[in-house]
Design a protein around this motif. Structure first.
Motif, mmCIF file in Angstrom:
data_model
loop_
_atom_site.group_PDB
_atom_site.id
_atom_site.type_symbol
_atom_site.label_atom_id
_atom_site.label_comp_id
_atom_site.label_asym_id
_atom_site.label_seq_id
_atom_site.Cartn_x
_atom_site.Cartn_y
_atom_site.Cartn_z
ATOM 1 N N VAL A 231 13.810 41.956 -28.288
ATOM 2 C CA VAL A 231 13.681 41.641 -26.868
ATOM 3 C C VAL A 231 13.646 42.915 -26.035
ATOM 4 N N GLU A 232 14.493 43.861 -26.392
ATOM 5 C CA GLU A 232 14.559 45.132 -25.669
ATOM 6 C C GLU A 232 13.206 45.833 -25.681
ATOM 7 N N ILE A 233 12.594 45.933 -26.864
ATOM 8 C CA ILE A 233 11.305 46.623 -26.987
ATOM 9 C C ILE A 233 10.217 45.840 -26.261
ATOM 10 N N LEU A 234 10.195 44.525 -26.433
ATOM 11 C CA LEU A 234 9.156 43.713 -25.795
ATOM 12 C C LEU A 234 9.234 43.818 -24.270
ATOM 13 N N GLU A 235 10.422 43.770 -23.707
ATOM 14 C CA GLU A 235 10.540 43.872 -22.257
ATOM 15 C C GLU A 235 10.074 45.238 -21.752
ATOM 16 N N GLN A 236 10.382 46.286 -22.496
ATOM 17 C CA GLN A 236 9.891 47.611 -22.105
ATOM 18 C C GLN A 236 8.367 47.679 -22.184
ATOM 19 N N ILE A 237 7.797 47.026 -23.176
ATOM 20 C CA ILE A 237 6.333 46.962 -23.315
ATOM 21 C C ILE A 237 5.715 46.261 -22.107
ATOM 22 N N LEU A 238 6.301 45.142 -21.693
ATOM 23 C CA LEU A 238 5.767 44.401 -20.547
ATOM 24 C C LEU A 238 5.829 45.247 -19.277
ATOM 25 N N LEU A 239 6.916 45.988 -19.105
ATOM 26 C CA LEU A 239 7.050 46.849 -17.924
ATOM 27 C C LEU A 239 6.016 47.976 -17.944
ATOM 28 N N LEU A 240 5.756 48.527 -19.126
ATOM 29 C CA LEU A 240 4.760 49.598 -19.243
ATOM 30 C C LEU A 240 3.350 49.085 -18.968
ATOM 31 N N LEU A 241 3.060 47.884 -19.438
ATOM 32 C CA LEU A 241 1.719 47.315 -19.301
ATOM 33 C C LEU A 241 1.433 46.757 -17.908
ATOM 34 N N HIS A 242 2.477 46.399 -17.180
ATOM 35 C CA HIS A 242 2.286 45.641 -15.947
ATOM 36 C C HIS A 242 1.300 46.260 -14.952
ATOM 37 N N PRO A 243 1.286 47.585 -14.739
ATOM 38 C CA PRO A 243 0.344 48.137 -13.759
ATOM 39 C C PRO A 243 -1.123 47.840 -14.055
ATOM 40 N N ILE A 244 -1.487 47.690 -15.318
ATOM 41 C CA ILE A 244 -2.895 47.412 -15.618
ATOM 42 C C ILE A 244 -3.119 46.033 -16.214
ATOM 43 N N MET A 245 -2.062 45.312 -16.540
ATOM 44 C CA MET A 245 -2.189 43.931 -17.017
ATOM 45 C C MET A 245 -1.147 43.073 -16.301
ATOM 46 N N PRO A 246 -1.325 42.845 -15.008
ATOM 47 C CA PRO A 246 -0.251 42.224 -14.219
ATOM 48 C C PRO A 246 -0.013 40.744 -14.489
ATOM 49 N N PHE A 247 -1.050 40.004 -14.864
ATOM 50 C CA PHE A 247 -0.906 38.544 -14.923
ATOM 51 C C PHE A 247 -0.227 38.079 -16.206
ATOM 52 N N VAL A 248 -0.685 38.571 -17.342
ATOM 53 C CA VAL A 248 -0.066 38.194 -18.616
ATOM 54 C C VAL A 248 1.367 38.696 -18.676
ATOM 55 N N THR A 249 1.591 39.917 -18.213
ATOM 56 C CA THR A 249 2.950 40.481 -18.287
ATOM 57 C C THR A 249 3.926 39.709 -17.401
ATOM 58 N N GLU A 250 3.475 39.283 -16.226
ATOM 59 C CA GLU A 250 4.348 38.475 -15.360
ATOM 60 C C GLU A 250 4.688 37.148 -16.024
ATOM 61 N N GLU A 251 3.684 36.512 -16.627
ATOM 62 C CA GLU A 251 3.916 35.234 -17.293
ATOM 63 C C GLU A 251 4.925 35.385 -18.433
ATOM 64 N N LEU A 252 4.731 36.401 -19.267
ATOM 65 C CA LEU A 252 5.634 36.595 -20.400
ATOM 66 C C LEU A 252 7.032 36.996 -19.932
ATOM 67 N N TRP A 253 7.097 37.789 -18.871
ATOM 68 C CA TRP A 253 8.390 38.198 -18.316
ATOM 69 C C TRP A 253 9.197 36.976 -17.875
ATOM 70 N N GLN A 254 8.527 36.044 -17.237
ATOM 71 C CA GLN A 254 9.221 34.842 -16.764
ATOM 72 C C GLN A 254 9.608 33.930 -17.925
ATOM 73 N N VAL A 255 8.765 33.868 -18.955
ATOM 74 C CA VAL A 255 9.098 33.040 -20.116
ATOM 75 C C VAL A 255 10.311 33.600 -20.847
ATOM 76 N N LEU A 256 10.400 34.933 -20.924
ATOM 77 C CA LEU A 256 11.546 35.560 -21.588
ATOM 78 C C LEU A 256 12.847 35.330 -20.826
ATOM 79 N N GLY A 257 12.751 35.173 -19.511
ATOM 80 C CA GLY A 257 13.947 34.926 -18.707
ATOM 81 C C GLY A 257 13.634 33.931 -17.618
#
Length: 393
Positions: free
Chosen positions: A182-208
């Motif tokens: 979970v730790e690594i995946l959340e850091q990945i989503l934060l890194l990707l968010h500036p150029i992949m905002p929609f998928v990362t937001e969806e996954l971020w909300q699903v994780l929490g």
């Protein structure tokens, strides 16, 4: 105008992006009919895949030749991220609740196994490279650094290795492995968010479920104490051994599910390390048993590879019916020889060379080179089988 009317320089940094051309390198024009409509592309491949493609190709000083197959490739990357996230979610306990960053980072490296130390080290290095790329306006480097880490390290290697920790084959604390995932995946989503905002937001909300938007989270910071050069060296060595065994299996046409015997010759230190990593060798390379030797004769009639100072041997007779395999290779050699002859005739034809587009000619040349390389490999395999059979007699 900014200096005259506002008394200040309006922009201190200006980024001039590349010109987006069609896949042939021609400027897009309605009269040529080669215009790519972004709305159509986003509807077919997804907005995040399109955004990531443009970022990954935005090298300084070079125009972008936009081909739909490139966008499709990054759509596969988005799917890869989605599937990796599903794997993490499936392995979370029902009682899981998102933790504050300080809680996530409480695990000390001394508590972690090889794979966990390695992925945290690679994450820290990736964050450092990502910061440098952003600071230097090298957006293509930023995208490619993340692509390499997420696909080739996190998905291809760490997730597969984490399965052994989750079922307690390696280590004794599956819950710790879940925390790292979970730790690594959340850091990945934060890194990707500036150029992949929609998928990362969806996954971020699903994780929490119901937590604050990812847009308001702190961007990942480098954790220098996570960087572990020795662990990365050990993992590079282990991955090299796994790749070598996989390549030998492919060359020998060995069924994917079949477990094999492997003989390792090398230094005592390397052999001790490999012996300790046997669960990974079994899971990732289907090694059923292994012998370790630092001296003595090498096995005869074995497929061979070398990684560093370690020699890897797979006895062929344990895997194949030699007569049947020799017949199969001979048939394959004939087929490849025909392909090489066809390509050579085509490239020797002046009409083809003069009329075909340069990229088509280059593609044909590359195909001929690949066939020649494959032919050399096939012939070497036949010679190896002949040597084994001669040794029997």
């Amino acid at each position: 105008m900014g200096l005259k009317f506002m008394g200040d320089v309006p922009f201190h940094d200006v980024y001039i992006h590349a010109l987006v051309r069609d896949e042939q390198g021609q400027k897009m024009s309605k009269s040529k009919g080669n215009v790519i409509d972004p709305l159509d592309i986003m509807a077919e491949y997804g907005t995040d895949a399109f955004r990531f493609t443009l970022a990954a190709m935005a090298a300084m000083g070079r125009d972008i030749k936009l081909a739909e197959e490139r966008i499709s490739g990054y759509q596969n990357f988005v799917n890869k991220l989605w599937n990796a996230s599903r794997f993490v979610l499936m392995n979370l306990a029902q009682s899981y609740q998102p933790r504050h960053a300080s809680e996530q980072r409480a695990l000390d490296s001394a508590e972690l196994g090889l794979a966990d130390r390695w992925i945290r080290s690679r994450l820290a290095s990736t964050i450092r490279e990502a910061h440098a790329a952003i600071d230097g306006y090298r957006f293509n480097d930023y995208a490619n650094v993340l692509y390499q880490f997420i696909w080739h390290e996190f998905c291809d290697w760490y997730i597969e290795m984490s399965k052994l920790s989750l079922n307690a084959t390696v280590g004794d604390d599956p819950e710790r492995s879940r925390r790292i995932l979970v730790e690594i995946l959340e850091q990945i989503l934060l890194l990707l968010h500036p150029i992949m905002p929609f998928v990362t937001e969806e996954l971020w909300q699903v994780l929490g479920d119901g937590r604050e938007t990812i847009m308001r989270q702190r961007y990942p910071a480098v954790e220098p104490n996570w960087i572990d050069a020795e662990t990365e060296r050990q993992m590079d060595y282990l991955m090299g051994v796994v790749r070598a065994i996989r390549n030998l299996r492919t060359e020998l046409n060995c069924p994917p599910a079949k477990e094999i015997k492997v003989v390792f010759h090398g230094s005592e230190g390397d052999l001790t390390f490999l012996c300790a990593q046997m669960p990974y060798l079994r899971a990732l390379a289907r090694v059923g048993s292994a012998d370790y030797a630092s001296s003595g004769d090498r096995p005869k009639g074995a497929a061979t590879a070398v990684v560093g100072s370690t020699e890897i041997y797979i006895p062929i007779e344990d895997l194949l019916d030699l007569d049947e395999e020799r017949a199969r290779l001979t048939k394959e050699i004939a087929k490849i020889t025909e392909e090489i002859t066809r390509s050579q005739k085509k490239l020797a034809n002046p009409e083809f060379v003069n009329k075909a587009k340069p990229e088509i000619i280059e593609k044909e040349r590359e195909k001929a080179i690949q066939h020649e390389e494959k032919l050399r490999t096939l012939k070497a395999s036949v010679e190896q089988i002949q040597e084994i059979q001669a040794g029997r007699n």
